[in-house]
Design a protein around this motif. Structure first.
Motif, short mmCIF file in Angstrom:
data_model
loop_
_atom_site.label_atom_id
_atom_site.label_comp_id
_atom_site.label_asym_id
_atom_site.label_seq_id
_atom_site.Cartn_x
_atom_site.Cartn_y
_atom_site.Cartn_z
N ILE A 1 33.72 -3.84 7.07
CA ILE A 1 33.81 -5.30 7.22
C ILE A 1 34.24 -5.91 5.88
O ILE A 1 33.69 -5.59 4.84
N LEU B 1 27.83 -6.65 14.34
CA LEU B 1 29.11 -6.66 13.61
C LEU B 1 29.42 -5.29 13.03
O LEU B 1 30.57 -4.82 13.09
N ALA C 1 32.66 -2.94 13.84
CA ALA C 1 33.56 -2.41 12.81
C ALA C 1 33.67 -0.90 12.91
O ALA C 1 34.77 -0.34 12.74
N MET D 1 27.59 -3.92 5.26
CA MET D 1 28.78 -4.39 5.97
C MET D 1 30.06 -3.82 5.36
O MET D 1 30.95 -3.33 6.07
N ARG D 2 30.16 -3.91 4.04
CA ARG D 2 31.38 -3.44 3.39
C ARG D 2 31.56 -1.94 3.56
O ARG D 2 32.69 -1.46 3.70
N LYS E 1 38.55 -5.07 13.76
CA LYS E 1 38.79 -5.63 12.42
C LYS E 1 37.88 -6.84 12.23
O LYS E 1 38.02 -7.85 12.93
N CYS E 2 36.97 -6.77 11.27
CA CYS E 2 36.00 -7.84 11.05
C CYS E 2 36.20 -8.47 9.67
O CYS E 2 36.27 -7.75 8.66
N ARG E 3 36.29 -9.78 9.65
CA ARG E 3 36.45 -10.53 8.40
C ARG E 3 35.39 -11.62 8.36
O ARG E 3 35.19 -12.33 9.36
#
Length: 458
Positions: A173, A137, A141, A168-169, A146-148
């Motif tokens: 993400i 993931l 990104a 991740m952030r 675009k990852c949610r």
């Protein structure tokens, strides 16, 4: 002051009578289904917008089925009436029951994603293949996808305490902690209301739905003595993914207040496949979705059975209506098989579920206790044609409380694949004998009935 099932009201009155002060506090915390004002306001605005999208979508008549099998007809009519969207044809579905295969398939699809990846999981537990999914993931990104990600606050507590959230952030993400547990909001929102869905949507076309959380079974709850968790997922390609995207959009906006433009608003509906296709429907349930729809869907499904009904569930604490429907099906000649795990991670559910066994056995229902681990698969197969798969358990929480998602499929070929898996579960199970069960000790019967009193609250 609301009309509810008598047994539920009596259970709460018993709790308040036995423990007056504590019972009142517990009732105020868990007795009513309510959300805080911000979510209520978002829900109202969401459905105004969503109804407009549904009206536009239903104009795309080429993707909707007009004929169903006899066994599926009533269920699809119910779902169409309650949700406003008919069943969708032209979908390719693949059943995957090996956790390694599920994770590898998901990682491969993430690697080739080009536009967007959206996920909802009740549990994301770090370790093993789950970490490989996280790495894939992050790479997606970084290359502009675009990852949610929506994860339940209670179920994914180990994830939110790990370093993965920061990683991740920082890669771009968006990670949302759904229904965040906050003692300051204890009386503003029902604290045990959970986001229980398990879904993945990639490029608004490829999707996954099933019972498996994002965990590697080798690294998950190995110290509770129930063995590996046994699950399945369905990989989906086709226009039904549009409906899945709408559900994700609703959940995202409820949590964040931000709306996502559906992909078909920009690119149109994805093409219908011509070969190996299935007619499918998605049922979304929860406080912000049609009330009681999952309970109604299950009742309709059971009463539609004419020859054979197979059900697998890890948590079996049915409503009186569902219990009556299962017994009635068996009494009118339907072969009814229920497969549950022999060992469960919930002591309360284990004892409460046993209170229903005698009535089921007397009606002729076959109860199988799976010995190959914690059978976590939630599935129903009717007459070798109609399939229900998803996150629903046969308990009050799934039927009336949590955010759940269910895939309904009207296709004999897909159902045959599920049947093979269900028969494999049965071959690794012990059949509960009616005579042996009737000879269990008095103390076992007493414990069953004590826990049964609280079954409406489980």
């Amino acid at each position: 002051m609301k009309r509810r099932a008598v047994n539920s009201s009596m259970a709460w009155l018993l709790a308040i009578y036995v423990l007056p002060v504590i019972g009142m506090i517990i009732y105020l915390s868990f007795g009513e289904l309510y959300l805080e004002k911000s979510r209520i306001n978002r829900t109202r605005s969401i459905w105004t917008h969503t109804n407009n999208l549904i009206n536009k979508l239903t104009q795309q008549k080429k993707i909707f089925a007009t004929t169903y099998s006899n066994v599926a007809h009533s269920l699809f009519k119910l779902c169409t009436k309650r949700q406003g969207i008919p069943a969708v044809k032209g979908n390719k579905l693949k059943l995957i029951n090996n956790p390694v295969d599920i994770m590898r398939s998901l990682i491969n699809d993430i690697k080739i994603a080009r536009h967007n990846i959206e996920m909802i999981f009740y549990i994301w537990h770090p370790g093993g293949l789950a970490d490989e999914v996280a790495e894939s993931l992050i790479k997606a990104a970084c290359r502009g996808v675009k990852c949610r990600l929506i994860l339940d606050s209670a179920g994914s507590i180990s994830f939110f305490r790990s370093n993965w959230v920061k990683k991740m952030r920082s890669s771009g993400i968006e990670v949302i902690e759904a229904l965040k547990i906050n003692l300051l909001q204890f009386f503003l929102r029902r604290i045990d209301l959970r986001q229980h869905r398990k879904l993945v949507l990639i490029d608004s076309y490829t999707a996954y739905i099933g019972s498996m959380n994002l965990v590697d079974p080798v690294f998950f709850k190995q110290n509770i003595g129930v063995g590996h968790w046994v699950d399945l997922m369905v990989r989906i390609e086709g226009p039904i993914s549009t409906i899945i995207g709408m559900i994700f959009n609703c959940d995202w906006e409820i949590e964040t207040g931000n709306s996502i433009l559906p992909i078909y608003e920009k690119k149109g509906i994805q093409k219908i496949r011509e070969k190996n296709v299935c007619t499918a429907q998605i049922v979304a349930s929860g406080p912000t979705f049609p009330k009681g729809i999952m309970h109604q869907a299950l009742l309709t499904t059971i009463y539609s059975a004419r020859e054979h009904l197979i059900m697998t569930t890890p948590y079996f604490v049915p409503s009186e209506d569902l219990l009556h429907a299962l017994c009635t099906a068996a009494l009118r000649g339907v072969d009814v098989d229920i497969v549950i795990p022999l060992h469960n991670d919930s002591l309360l559910v284990t004892w409460a579920s046993r209170a229903f066994f005698s009535e089921l056995l007397e009606a002729g229902v076959n109860i199988y206790q799976f010995e190959g681990g914690l059978l976590h698969t939630k599935s129903i197969l009717v007459d070798g044609q109609l399939t229900l798969l998803g996150t629903f358990n046969l308990d009050m929480r799934s039927l009336w409380l949590n955010f759940e998602i269910t895939l309904i499929v009207d296709n004999s070929s897909f159902s045959n694949n599920l049947a093979s898996l269900q028969y494999d579960y049965i071959s690794n199970s012990r059949l509960l004998d009616r005579e042996t069960w009737s000879k269990r000790s008095f103390w076992q019967k007493l414990l069953e009935m004590i826990f049964y009193l609280f079954s409406p609250l489980l």
